[in-house]
Design a protein around this motif. Structure first.
Motif, PDB file in Angstrom:
ATOM      1  N   TYR A  95      52.185 -30.857-167.702  1.00 29.35           N
ATOM      2  CA  TYR A  95      50.864 -31.336-167.268  1.00 29.35           C
ATOM      3  C   TYR A  95      50.094 -30.162-166.691  1.00 29.35           C
ATOM      4  O   TYR A  95      48.930 -29.915-167.015  1.00 29.35           O
ATOM      5  CB  TYR A  95      51.020 -32.475-166.265  1.00 29.35           C
ATOM      6  CG  TYR A  95      51.999 -33.488-166.783  1.00 29.35           C
ATOM      7  CD1 TYR A  95      51.623 -34.355-167.807  1.00 29.35           C
ATOM      8  CD2 TYR A  95      53.324 -33.505-166.353  1.00 29.35           C
ATOM      9  CE1 TYR A  95      52.534 -35.231-168.353  1.00 29.35           C
ATOM     10  CE2 TYR A  95      54.235 -34.384-166.888  1.00 29.35           C
ATOM     11  CZ  TYR A  95      53.836 -35.247-167.894  1.00 29.35           C
ATOM     12  OH  TYR A  95      54.735 -36.106-168.438  1.00 29.35           O
ATOM     13  N   ASP A  96      50.776 -29.431-165.818  1.00 34.01           N
ATOM     14  CA  ASP A  96      50.201 -28.219-165.253  1.00 34.01           C
ATOM     15  C   ASP A  96      49.819 -27.246-166.366  1.00 34.01           C
ATOM     16  O   ASP A  96      48.727 -26.684-166.372  1.00 34.01           O
ATOM     17  CB  ASP A  96      51.256 -27.570-164.341  1.00 34.01           C
ATOM     18  CG  ASP A  96      50.723 -27.270-162.967  1.00 34.01           C
ATOM     19  OD1 ASP A  96      49.642 -26.669-162.880  1.00 34.01           O
ATOM     20  OD2 ASP A  96      51.377 -27.638-161.988  1.00 34.01           O
ATOM     21  N   GLN A  97      50.714 -27.083-167.314  1.00 35.65           N
ATOM     22  CA  GLN A  97      50.446 -26.150-168.410  1.00 35.65           C
ATOM     23  C   GLN A  97      49.229 -26.577-169.231  1.00 35.65           C
ATOM     24  O   GLN A  97      48.348 -25.775-169.533  1.00 35.65           O
ATOM     25  CB  GLN A  97      51.667 -26.037-169.327  1.00 35.65           C
ATOM     26  CG  GLN A  97      52.871 -25.361-168.663  1.00 35.65           C
ATOM     27  CD  GLN A  97      54.043 -25.246-169.641  1.00 35.65           C
ATOM     28  OE1 GLN A  97      53.871 -24.909-170.805  1.00 35.65           O
ATOM     29  NE2 GLN A  97      55.242 -25.531-169.170  1.00 35.65           N
ATOM     30  N   MET A  98      49.192 -27.867-169.582  1.00 32.13           N
ATOM     31  CA  MET A  98      48.096 -28.353-170.427  1.00 32.13           C
ATOM     32  C   MET A  98      46.756 -28.222-169.708  1.00 32.13           C
ATOM     33  O   MET A  98      45.766 -27.797-170.297  1.00 32.13           O
ATOM     34  CB  MET A  98      48.332 -29.817-170.828  1.00 32.13           C
ATOM     35  CG  MET A  98      49.457 -30.000-171.832  1.00 32.13           C
ATOM     36  SD  MET A  98      49.526 -31.676-172.543  1.00 32.13           S
ATOM     37  CE  MET A  98      50.156 -32.633-171.170  1.00 32.13           C
ATOM     38  N   VAL A  99      46.738 -28.618-168.428  1.00 33.90           N
ATOM     39  CA  VAL A  99      45.480 -28.550-167.684  1.00 33.90           C
ATOM     40  C   VAL A  99      45.064 -27.094-167.501  1.00 33.90           C
ATOM     41  O   VAL A  99      43.898 -26.747-167.664  1.00 33.90           O
ATOM     42  CB  VAL A  99      45.605 -29.278-166.325  1.00 33.90           C
ATOM     43  CG1 VAL A  99      44.333 -29.105-165.513  1.00 33.90           C
ATOM     44  CG2 VAL A  99      45.910 -30.750-166.534  1.00 33.90           C
ATOM     45  N   GLY A 100      46.036 -26.226-167.223  1.00 38.81           N
ATOM     46  CA  GLY A 100      45.722 -24.811-167.046  1.00 38.81           C
ATOM     47  C   GLY A 100      45.115 -24.204-168.304  1.00 38.81           C
ATOM     48  O   GLY A 100      44.101 -23.511-168.253  1.00 38.81           O
ATOM     49  N   SER A 128      43.544 -25.717-170.576  1.00 36.08           N
ATOM     50  CA  SER A 128      42.246 -26.352-170.856  1.00 36.08           C
ATOM     51  C   SER A 128      41.237 -26.092-169.746  1.00 36.08           C
ATOM     52  O   SER A 128      40.190 -26.722-169.724  1.00 36.08           O
ATOM     53  CB  SER A 128      42.428 -27.862-171.021  1.00 36.08           C
ATOM     54  OG  SER A 128      43.446 -28.155-171.936  1.00 36.08           O
ATOM     55  N   GLY A 188      50.383 -33.750-177.226  1.00 37.32           N
ATOM     56  CA  GLY A 188      50.187 -32.850-176.096  1.00 37.32           C
ATOM     57  C   GLY A 188      51.195 -31.716-176.220  1.00 37.32           C
ATOM     58  O   GLY A 188      51.428 -31.177-177.309  1.00 37.32           O
ATOM     59  N   MET A 189      51.834 -31.375-175.125  1.00 36.03           N
ATOM     60  CA  MET A 189      52.835 -30.305-175.175  1.00 36.03           C
ATOM     61  C   MET A 189      54.223 -30.853-174.858  1.00 36.03           C
ATOM     62  O   MET A 189      55.045 -30.207-174.203  1.00 36.03           O
ATOM     63  CB  MET A 189      52.451 -29.177-174.213  1.00 36.03           C
ATOM     64  CG  MET A 189      51.240 -28.394-174.727  1.00 36.03           C
ATOM     65  SD  MET A 189      50.658 -27.077-173.612  1.00 36.03           S
ATOM     66  CE  MET A 189      52.097 -26.013-173.539  1.00 36.03           C
ATOM     67  N   GLN A 190      54.490 -32.076-175.351  1.00 34.67           N
ATOM     68  CA  GLN A 190      55.754 -32.725-175.006  1.00 34.67           C
ATOM     69  C   GLN A 190      56.980 -31.988-175.545  1.00 34.67           C
ATOM     70  O   GLN A 190      58.073 -32.137-175.018  1.00 34.67           O
ATOM     71  CB  GLN A 190      55.745 -34.187-175.474  1.00 34.67           C
ATOM     72  CG  GLN A 190      54.784 -35.041-174.644  1.00 34.67           C
ATOM     73  CD  GLN A 190      54.748 -36.484-175.076  1.00 34.67           C
ATOM     74  OE1 GLN A 190      55.155 -36.822-176.185  1.00 34.67           O
ATOM     75  NE2 GLN A 190      54.224 -37.355-174.215  1.00 34.67           N
TER      76      GLN A 190
END
Lengths: 570, 570
Positions: B170-175, B177, B128-130
């Motif tokens: 999490y916010d970044q990844m969902v945004g 996507s 992910g973006m860890q």
């Protein structure tokens, strides 16, 4: 196209009758969406893009085949079918570290289980604090064809209640696990079917001088129940809250309670009702009020000094517009610490005539003392001074296959010191953590005394709703102060209600009885999400040697994963 | 006690010499902590409670045995050892979905690999973006005993650069996507060794009328480099940024670049230097300035219109107090879009005399067009019109064991249409997603032309630093506009630098050559975290049939997990 797919998924309840039994098939994907449950945009854990997740509707005796795909980016996921006993399918109970391995991102898991009893249920995430991220929805089981409910109604509505935080569950989990502990505080809003308001509220807009609510999103528009006059409606009400205990009232209308946790209760009528996290109810409401007005349904906080506005829904009588505000103010929630009132409501819940009766005696009794503790500077909740830690390898697999060192096999304490003063903070607040489990003889009858106590701070004892997986239990009685042997004589063996969730009141005890007749490993825990995260639970196991057909997918992790591949490398 | 344990972990670098080779053992735990990298408290992904993670220090030829335990609550984790080629241990490369299964919560994984070449490296999360959550640290390999660096210095400092966002990953990844895509924007701060400031800055405090920086936490105090006068120091500089390209300058001091990505370069002297995400450098700095002052090290943004304040560190000459502010203002970052200056710096990086030379010819050449695209309303980055999707089952296992349907086996395009106009937005912006991989003949020499192009918006072409796992490559040349056959004649075969990360400039191309001599499956991708998340990468594979001794733990997931347990149920 993805939209079309999504819709196709949502409506893809495929029916399939095999030898009379209906199989209902679902294809779900868990993933985050942006939504504004209380008018403020946040990440929300959704199913097929919906929050709350789709409602499952089935008939008693149906089998559910639900393929759950995890589309989260880096997190595992499981879903627990709250109130479904999972006879013969303990691996489908959906509790990470207990009944199955979490489903990895991009992987799927097939939940197969029978819904054998009509009632109002719900489902929710049971890994970390994913329930609090929004991972929940309703599961409603109708009576099977040819059967009838023992009460009549003309229509029904479903109200799934929850609370909502603006801080992420990651923040919440880390905070609770920090030293010193960072408490999550009161929720920012209460939600009815995923909708609520914060800072302002519909209620506030009725009070002169207060700010009106700005509905920034369709997501937070209040739920409207369109009724016809002079009809009787069944309201199905369940609480998936993370923290809040709730009270629900309807302006001008009384409610007759007829079902609790999927079990019929002796009908009784109230003006307002308490609902604790993990509980579900059906109430009958007759629309016998004047039709020139709409009416509020109001949901407020009980048992904790509230800092959260009430959630509101509207009962809409024709010919009023749904948007027409009711003439009367929303019903006020009773005083948060009026425990006498809460007890009075709870004590009225009794089994409906003809309901299954408990065995007259128990084979074993355990007493579980609930305390708040310190552990090396961390704040924990503990049961008989053991704070629950969950193992990397789910118990169901490690117990079934007799793996060594998968969890602490020391027998957990079955009672607490006889001189423990439940009315005061513990003299020694230190606790320890363990993964140990209570193993019961298969088919034995177990009594559990849940004993509340003072928390760490003076004069504080909180409400804890305890939920048992895999079983209903009879609630034999409640009492104030420390449980004593003589209290056994007060047990209600005549018409104790069957439930899967029961509350312990501050400084009080609750006695329950269940039959350990469901081979598997079952969580029994405080349904308050942060309390469970802080160790407030125990693990029950029974007849694990009789568990058959555990799907490989349920145990391909940890030591059971290693066991499966041992000596079988290509 | 936990503190003591933690410290014990941090210092538990156990040395163990076996037949001359040293094994360095580490025990790490990944988990979230609260920290204030830029004075604002946030969740930070840490190792053994440290952010950035502990620095690994080893000697060339050493073997690292690093047991990584995942103590995150619901997320998997892996760590990539950036710049380490993993000869013989492709399963230890630490890339989820490619080299291994993510490590589940409460599980451990043993990374074993050899650090065969002295140099400045780092490590970071690759799931992910860890990485953007703070999961990174330095890995420094000294020359082996008896060997000498080809330059002299009296001391050294390590500067690990990064950028930092206040929104959760999490916010970044969902945004990213989401449809429409929600861009993460510019970082809130730049960090030097995990420390920076936002809103205010030390620099700002020097400008009359600006607000002074309030250091709310020790976490965000500027790094101080205590030097002695008239000495030469080696500064090791690496960038783990999520988005930002950086420029570093030291007030009054010039820098001589001597190493890039673990390879010696022909020394050259500059006043400021660019560092792109994924790159590392060593520079020599001589403390030849007047000792009555301290001096700023300043790190600013390049290549994107900056909206982030510079990060500052202090070079402290005795007898000044470390807290004494330098007399001169911090060096200003060059104009963000002065690409001529950036190119001039980059083009000066050439191999040091005596460095390995590339084979004179390549066996195969592929051209990779970098475009920004739309896919069904989602925004993606694509390579030759294929946006990378990662499979549930890591390639290394599925390729090694010839599993069907684990990924798309269609051969990915090795070039792009000859009439594609790289100077304009694509006529057809649609792209598709795939899990397909480039499979190279083992030991063949591969040329890759990375071709930049216009993004979706007119007149926009961004910088992309491409990083190759498992190999160093020679950078044969750069050019503006579309690569043409005649450009081959300009390739530098005399002293091209060996690197693992190389940039493509806006509208330009970069040519590189590598030998596919490392059995395994290797990511090659834009090192900008959100770009990779949006599909900007490809997968290279070579000699996978020669891969031996893949630990079971690396492949106990997805289809390889199923393969391992197939027909072996207890």
């Amino acid at each position: 196209m993805a939209n079309a797919l999504l819709i196709a998924c949502v409506v893809s309840v495929l029916l399939h009758a095999v030898g009379g039994a209906t199989v209902r098939r679902f294809k779900w994907e868990v993933g985050y969406i942006y939504a504004s449950p209380d008018c403020e945009e946040k990440l929300v854990m959704a199913i097929n893009g919906q929050f709350p997740g789709p409602t499952i509707r089935a008939k008693a005796g149906d089998t559910i085949h639900l393929q759950l795909k995890n589309t989260l980016h880096t997190e595992g996921v499981v879903i627990h079918w709250h109130g479904i006993r999972q006879h013969g399918t303990p691996w489908a109970d959906g509790t990470a570290s207990i009944s199955q391995c979490a489903i990895n991102p991009e992987e799927s898991f097939l939940y197969r289980f029978k819904v054998d009893k009509a009632g109002t249920y719900f489902y929710h995430g049971h890994y970390g604090m994913q329930r609090a991220a929004g991972l929940y929805g309703s599961l409603i089981v109708d009576v099977s064809d040819g059967e009838e409910e023992p009460f009549q109604y003309d229509g029904e509505f479903n109200l799934l209640l929850s609370d909502w935080y603006h801080t992420s569950i990651y923040d919440q989990m880390v905070g609770l696990s920090s030293r010193p502990m960072k408490w999550i505080g009161e929720p920012q809003s209460l939600l009815i079917n995923g909708r609520g308001q914060t800072n302002c509220s519909l209620a506030a807009s009725l009070v002169p001088g207060s700010s009106a609510c700005e509905l920034t999103s369709k997501d937070c528009e209040p739920v409207v129940l369109k009724v016809l006059p002079n009809k009787t409606y069944r309201l199905r009400i369940a609480s998936a809250t993370s923290l809040a205990s709730l009270n629900l009232a309807i302006g001008n209308h009384s409610m007759t309670v007829v079902e609790a946790d999927g079990n019929y209760v002796e009908p009784f009528t109230v003006d307002d009702m308490d609902i604790y996290s993990g509980e579900s109810y059906s109430v009958l409401v007759t629309t016998n009020q004047k039709t020139s007005s709409n009416y509020w349904i109001s949901v407020g906080v009980r048992g904790r000094k509230p800092n959260t506005q009430s959630a509101l829904a509207i009962i809409n009588y024709p010919p009023n517009a749904p948007s027409k505000l009711p003439e009367s103010s929303p019903p006020a929630t009773p005083l948060w610490n009026d425990y006498a009132r809460s007890k009075s409501f709870t004590y009225r819940i009794l089994a409906r005539q003809g309901a299954p009766k408990p065995p007259p005696n128990a084979d074993k009794r355990i007493a579980l003392l609930n305390t708040q503790n310190k552990m090396d500077g961390y704040t924990k909740w503990a049961i008989n001074n053991v704070s629950l830690a969950l193992p990397a390898t789910p118990y169901l697999g490690s117990m079934r296959y007799h793996l060594k060192n998968a969890f602490d096999t020391k027998i957990p304490p079955e009672s607490f010191p006889s001189d423990y003063d439940v009315m005061r903070p513990a003299k020694n607040q230190n606790t320890t953590q363990s993964t140990n489990a209570y193993v019961f003889q298969f088919n034995s009858t177990i009594d559990v005394i849940l004993q509340n106590a003072n928390a760490i701070a003076e004069n504080v004892s909180e409400i804890h709703p305890w939920h048992l997986h895999g079983h209903d239990f009879w609630v034999l009685g409640y009492g104030d102060g420390r449980f004593q042997e003589k209290d056994v004589s007060t047990f209600n063996l005549k018409n104790p209600p069957l439930r899967n969730t029961v509350v312990i009141f501050p400084y009080g005890w609750t006695a329950l009885r269940f039959i350990a007749d469901n081979p598997g490993v079952w969580a029994f825990h405080c349904h308050i999400e942060p309390h469970l995260h802080m160790g407030m639970g125990v693990v029950f196991a029974e007849g694990v040697e009789n568990v058959r057909n555990v799907p490989t997918e349920a145990i391909t992790c940890g030591m059971t994963g290693k066991m499966l591949i041992n000596n079988h490398l290509p």
